[in-house]
Scaffold this motif. Structure first.
Motif, PDB file in Angstrom:
ATOM      1  N   MET A 275       6.768  46.402  40.178  1.00  0.00           N
ATOM      2  CA  MET A 275       5.693  47.380  40.058  1.00  0.00           C
ATOM      3  C   MET A 275       5.519  48.153  41.371  1.00  0.00           C
ATOM      4  O   MET A 275       5.707  47.587  42.448  1.00  0.00           O
ATOM      5  N   PRO A 276       5.173  49.430  41.308  1.00  0.00           N
ATOM      6  CA  PRO A 276       5.003  50.221  42.535  1.00  0.00           C
ATOM      7  C   PRO A 276       3.816  49.738  43.358  1.00  0.00           C
ATOM      8  O   PRO A 276       2.885  49.116  42.841  1.00  0.00           O
ATOM      9  N   GLU A 277       3.864  50.034  44.664  1.00  0.00           N
ATOM     10  CA  GLU A 277       2.753  49.682  45.539  1.00  0.00           C
ATOM     11  C   GLU A 277       1.525  50.529  45.199  1.00  0.00           C
ATOM     12  O   GLU A 277       1.628  51.643  44.715  1.00  0.00           O
ATOM     13  N   SER A 278       0.354  49.987  45.503  1.00  0.00           N
ATOM     14  CA  SER A 278      -0.889  50.667  45.170  1.00  0.00           C
ATOM     15  C   SER A 278      -1.159  51.817  46.127  1.00  0.00           C
ATOM     16  O   SER A 278      -1.018  51.680  47.344  1.00  0.00           O
ATOM     17  N   SER A 279      -1.527  52.964  45.571  1.00  0.00           N
ATOM     18  CA  SER A 279      -1.903  54.123  46.376  1.00  0.00           C
ATOM     19  C   SER A 279      -3.398  54.092  46.631  1.00  0.00           C
ATOM     20  O   SER A 279      -4.186  53.737  45.745  1.00  0.00           O
ATOM     21  N   ARG A 280      -3.803  54.507  47.809  1.00  0.00           N
ATOM     22  CA  ARG A 280      -5.223  54.592  48.138  1.00  0.00           C
ATOM     23  C   ARG A 280      -5.793  55.992  47.955  1.00  0.00           C
ATOM     24  O   ARG A 280      -6.996  56.193  48.091  1.00  0.00           O
ATOM     25  N   THR A 281      -4.921  56.954  47.651  1.00  0.00           N
ATOM     26  CA  THR A 281      -5.376  58.341  47.534  1.00  0.00           C
ATOM     27  C   THR A 281      -5.147  58.938  46.151  1.00  0.00           C
ATOM     28  O   THR A 281      -5.929  59.771  45.699  1.00  0.00           O
ATOM     29  N   HIS A 282      -4.078  58.557  45.492  1.00  0.00           N
ATOM     30  CA  HIS A 282      -3.671  59.168  44.228  1.00  0.00           C
ATOM     31  C   HIS A 282      -3.668  58.122  43.112  1.00  0.00           C
ATOM     32  O   HIS A 282      -3.099  57.035  43.276  1.00  0.00           O
ATOM     33  N   LEU A 283      -4.274  58.484  41.981  1.00  0.00           N
ATOM     34  CA  LEU A 283      -4.268  57.589  40.820  1.00  0.00           C
ATOM     35  C   LEU A 283      -3.903  58.369  39.567  1.00  0.00           C
ATOM     36  O   LEU A 283      -3.999  59.597  39.527  1.00  0.00           O
ATOM     37  N   VAL A 284      -3.476  57.637  38.547  1.00  0.00           N
ATOM     38  CA  VAL A 284      -3.221  58.218  37.229  1.00  0.00           C
ATOM     39  C   VAL A 284      -4.457  57.993  36.378  1.00  0.00           C
ATOM     40  O   VAL A 284      -4.968  56.877  36.292  1.00  0.00           O
ATOM     41  N   LEU A 285      -4.947  59.057  35.737  1.00  0.00           N
ATOM     42  CA  LEU A 285      -6.157  58.990  34.926  1.00  0.00           C
ATOM     43  C   LEU A 285      -5.818  59.417  33.498  1.00  0.00           C
ATOM     44  O   LEU A 285      -5.359  60.541  33.272  1.00  0.00           O
ATOM     45  N   ILE A 286      -6.043  58.522  32.546  1.00  0.00           N
ATOM     46  CA  ILE A 286      -5.671  58.760  31.150  1.00  0.00           C
ATOM     47  C   ILE A 286      -6.909  58.711  30.265  1.00  0.00           C
ATOM     48  O   ILE A 286      -7.453  57.634  30.019  1.00  0.00           O
ATOM     49  N   PRO A 287      -7.393  59.867  29.792  1.00  0.00           N
ATOM     50  CA  PRO A 287      -8.454  59.846  28.777  1.00  0.00           C
ATOM     51  C   PRO A 287      -7.828  59.532  27.422  1.00  0.00           C
ATOM     52  O   PRO A 287      -6.729  60.005  27.111  1.00  0.00           O
ATOM     53  N   SER A 288      -8.521  58.744  26.612  1.00  0.00           N
ATOM     54  CA  SER A 288      -7.928  58.327  25.341  1.00  0.00           C
ATOM     55  C   SER A 288      -8.963  58.344  24.227  1.00  0.00           C
ATOM     56  O   SER A 288     -10.077  57.838  24.390  1.00  0.00           O
ATOM     57  N   TYR A 289      -8.556  58.907  23.095  1.00  0.00           N
ATOM     58  CA  TYR A 289      -9.431  58.911  21.922  1.00  0.00           C
ATOM     59  C   TYR A 289      -8.606  58.746  20.652  1.00  0.00           C
ATOM     60  O   TYR A 289      -7.810  59.615  20.289  1.00  0.00           O
ATOM     61  N   ASN A 290      -8.735  57.608  20.024  1.00  0.00           N
ATOM     62  CA  ASN A 290      -8.157  57.331  18.705  1.00  0.00           C
ATOM     63  C   ASN A 290      -6.682  57.729  18.584  1.00  0.00           C
ATOM     64  O   ASN A 290      -6.288  58.430  17.644  1.00  0.00           O
ATOM     65  N   THR A 291      -5.872  57.263  19.517  1.00  0.00           N
ATOM     66  CA  THR A 291      -4.431  57.524  19.427  1.00  0.00           C
ATOM     67  C   THR A 291      -3.671  56.350  18.836  1.00  0.00           C
ATOM     68  O   THR A 291      -2.446  56.423  18.684  1.00  0.00           O
ATOM     69  N   GLY A 292      -4.364  55.263  18.521  1.00  0.00           N
ATOM     70  CA  GLY A 292      -3.694  54.114  17.935  1.00  0.00           C
ATOM     71  C   GLY A 292      -2.783  53.419  18.943  1.00  0.00           C
ATOM     72  O   GLY A 292      -2.948  53.571  20.164  1.00  0.00           O
TER      73      GLY A 292
END
Length: 258
Positions: free
Chosen positions: A1-18
């Motif tokens: 797994m990649p190392e943790s970033s302190r500045t950049h993150l991935v943000l995933i909004p999710s609504y009823n995608t199964g």
């Protein structure tokens, strides 16, 4: 797994995608750390399993909104928490499998190299793309180019992109729009008005069939009305800005500046 970033993150909004959301999250986690998911009032039972995934993965965090508020509202929820924890940039991507998780590192690297910009995905369509959607996109992109004085935004609707969090929150806090399907387009227009320059990177987009687990909440009538109203508002505001923009041009200054 990649190392943790302190500045950049991935943000995933999710609504009823199964179940497709679980695949999307796993692929994103394989490319980046941390990954955050905001479940926007889903009623398909995915929230519970996502929370279980987060309990077993320190690089994954999940928030569950009690009712559906819209994509922009879900993103805003994540951005507020991210800002409070010291993150400066967020890569947003859809949870339905349309966006290329493999390109997350490249987009993040472009943002890290030029943190003052917004890094925008420029969609590369294949045969699965509905022709009506592609043509409608051209119309929206044309209005966006006009509203931003051809600032170089490659695509206004593709939600795979890296935002500077402080700038985006400042824009959203000042007005009540950008909470639903209008979020992606209005975000890039208003960021351009704020002087945030775009960096465009080609990225494939997949339109999955129902047999492939594809789910779409796009409604041609409802969402095109929303986009039309959004561009009407933006054009009115742009027209009001024209005198000051012309004055800046006469003085040799950029029309939009931070």
């Amino acid at each position: 797994m990649p190392e943790s970033s302190r500045t950049h993150l991935v943000l995933i909004p999710s609504y009823n995608t199964g179940p497709k959301v679980f695949e999307t999250v796993r692929e994103a986690r394989a490319q980046w750390n941390p990954v955050w998911v905001v479940v926007d009032g889903s009623t398909d039972g995915t929230a519970e399993e996502l929370q279980q995934m987060a309990q077993a993965d320190a690089g994954l965090r999940v928030w569950v909104l009690p009712q559906n508020q819209g994509k922009g509202a879900a993103v805003m929820q994540g951005l507020r928490t991210a800002a409070a924890e010291g993150f400066t940039h967020a890569l947003t991507m859809d949870s339905d499998g349309q966006h290329p998780s493999a390109l997350i590192p490249a987009f993040m690297a472009a943002s890290i190299q030029r943190p003052e910009t917004m890094v925008l995905g420029r969609p590369v369509f294949d045969a699965s793309a509905p022709l009506l959607r592609v043509r409608g996109r051209r119309v929206s992109n044309g209005w966006t180019q006009l509203e931003t004085l051809f600032a170089g935004i490659g695509d206004s609707l593709y939600g795979f992109r890296v935002y500077p969090i402080e700038d985006l929150l400042a824009i959203m806090d000042r007005q009540p729009w950008m909470r639903r399907f209008d979020f992606d387009t209005e975000a890039v227009v208003r960021l351009a008005w704020r002087g945030v320059k775009p960096v465009n990177i080609d990225a494939p987009v997949k339109y999955l069939s129902a047999d492939e687990g594809g789910v779409s909440h796009f409604r041609y009538g409802r969402d095109n009305v929303l986009l039309t109203w959004m561009h009407t508002r933006l054009m009115i505001e742009f027209a009001l800005r024209l005198p000051s923009l012309a004055w800046r041009r006469l003085r040799g200054a950029p029309p939009f500046q931070r």
